[in-house]
Design a protein around this motif. Structure first.
Motif, PDB file in Angstrom:
ATOM      1  N   GLU A  44       0.855  -1.184   0.000  1.00 31.59           N
ATOM      2  CA  GLU A  44       0.000   0.000   0.000  1.00 31.59           C
ATOM      3  C   GLU A  44       0.887   1.230   0.000  1.00 31.59           C
ATOM      4  O   GLU A  44       1.822   1.335   0.793  1.00 31.59           O
ATOM      5  N   LEU A  45       0.612   2.190  -0.891  1.00 34.46           N
ATOM      6  CA  LEU A  45       1.372   3.436  -0.953  1.00 34.46           C
ATOM      7  C   LEU A  45       0.716   4.440  -0.011  1.00 34.46           C
ATOM      8  O   LEU A  45      -0.489   4.693  -0.104  1.00 34.46           O
ATOM      9  N   VAL A  46       1.513   4.991   0.911  1.00 33.36           N
ATOM     10  CA  VAL A  46       0.998   5.875   1.952  1.00 33.36           C
ATOM     11  C   VAL A  46       1.626   7.258   1.812  1.00 33.36           C
ATOM     12  O   VAL A  46       2.848   7.395   1.780  1.00 33.36           O
ATOM     13  N   GLY A  47       0.780   8.285   1.711  1.00 39.55           N
ATOM     14  CA  GLY A  47       1.257   9.657   1.594  1.00 39.55           C
ATOM     15  C   GLY A  47       1.669   9.984   0.173  1.00 39.55           C
ATOM     16  O   GLY A  47       1.657   9.149  -0.727  1.00 39.55           O
ATOM     17  N   GLY A  48       2.008  11.241  -0.042  1.00 41.46           N
ATOM     18  CA  GLY A  48       2.480  11.676  -1.346  1.00 41.46           C
ATOM     19  C   GLY A  48       1.422  11.617  -2.426  1.00 41.46           C
ATOM     20  O   GLY A  48       0.246  11.411  -2.165  1.00 41.46           O
ATOM     21  N   PRO A  49       1.853  11.747  -3.676  1.00 39.77           N
ATOM     22  CA  PRO A  49       0.911  11.857  -4.779  1.00 39.77           C
ATOM     23  C   PRO A  49       0.169  10.563  -5.119  1.00 39.77           C
ATOM     24  O   PRO A  49      -0.860  10.596  -5.764  1.00 39.77           O
ATOM     25  N   VAL A 104      -2.502  -7.359   0.735  1.00 40.09           N
ATOM     26  CA  VAL A 104      -1.604  -6.257   1.079  1.00 40.09           C
ATOM     27  C   VAL A 104      -0.640  -6.767   2.138  1.00 40.09           C
ATOM     28  O   VAL A 104      -1.038  -7.090   3.249  1.00 40.09           O
ATOM     29  N   SER A 105       0.638  -6.866   1.782  1.00 41.71           N
ATOM     30  CA  SER A 105       1.611  -7.466   2.683  1.00 41.71           C
ATOM     31  C   SER A 105       2.424  -6.444   3.461  1.00 41.71           C
ATOM     32  O   SER A 105       3.018  -6.776   4.469  1.00 41.71           O
ATOM     33  N   ARG A 106       2.464  -5.207   2.977  1.00 41.66           N
ATOM     34  CA  ARG A 106       3.217  -4.164   3.683  1.00 41.66           C
ATOM     35  C   ARG A 106       2.849  -2.795   3.178  1.00 41.66           C
ATOM     36  O   ARG A 106       2.062  -2.662   2.259  1.00 41.66           O
TER      37      ARG A 106
END
Length: 99
Positions: free
Chosen positions: A33-38, A88-90
């Protein structure tokens, strides 16, 4: 909840075509999972990545960074646990942008 509402609740996968009728995750793939930013909230398919590759983080192309055509940098946090197997593993956290 109708089908359209269900689609809104499904997460998009980074790199999925904008016209893809089903840009969500597949049950047999592994994602970060991408957290923060664009790119906050998108999933990155990391199926088949070696542990070293996952630990190195990524530089992802996007027009949404400070420099047009640049890359958004995302890294895992050291020591943060990861879940084995599909799903979602990390998490990868935004650490900056680069041209």
């Amino acid at each position: 909840m109708d089908r359209e509402d269900e689609q809104l609740l499904r997460r998009r996968v980074y790199g999925a075509d904008h016209d893809d009728p089903d840009p969500g995750p597949l049950p047999y793939r592994t994602y970060a999972e991408l957290v923060g930013g664009p790119l906050d909230g998108l999933l990155l398919d990391i199926t088949g990545w070696r542990a070293e590759e996952v630990d190195d983080g990524v530089a992802l192309s996007t027009e949404l960074v400070r420099w047009p055509g640049g890359r958004a940098l995302y890294d895992p946090r050291p020591g943060e646990p990861r879940s084995p197997g599909p799903g979602v593993s990390r998490r990868f956290y935004h650490s900056g942008d680069t041209p």
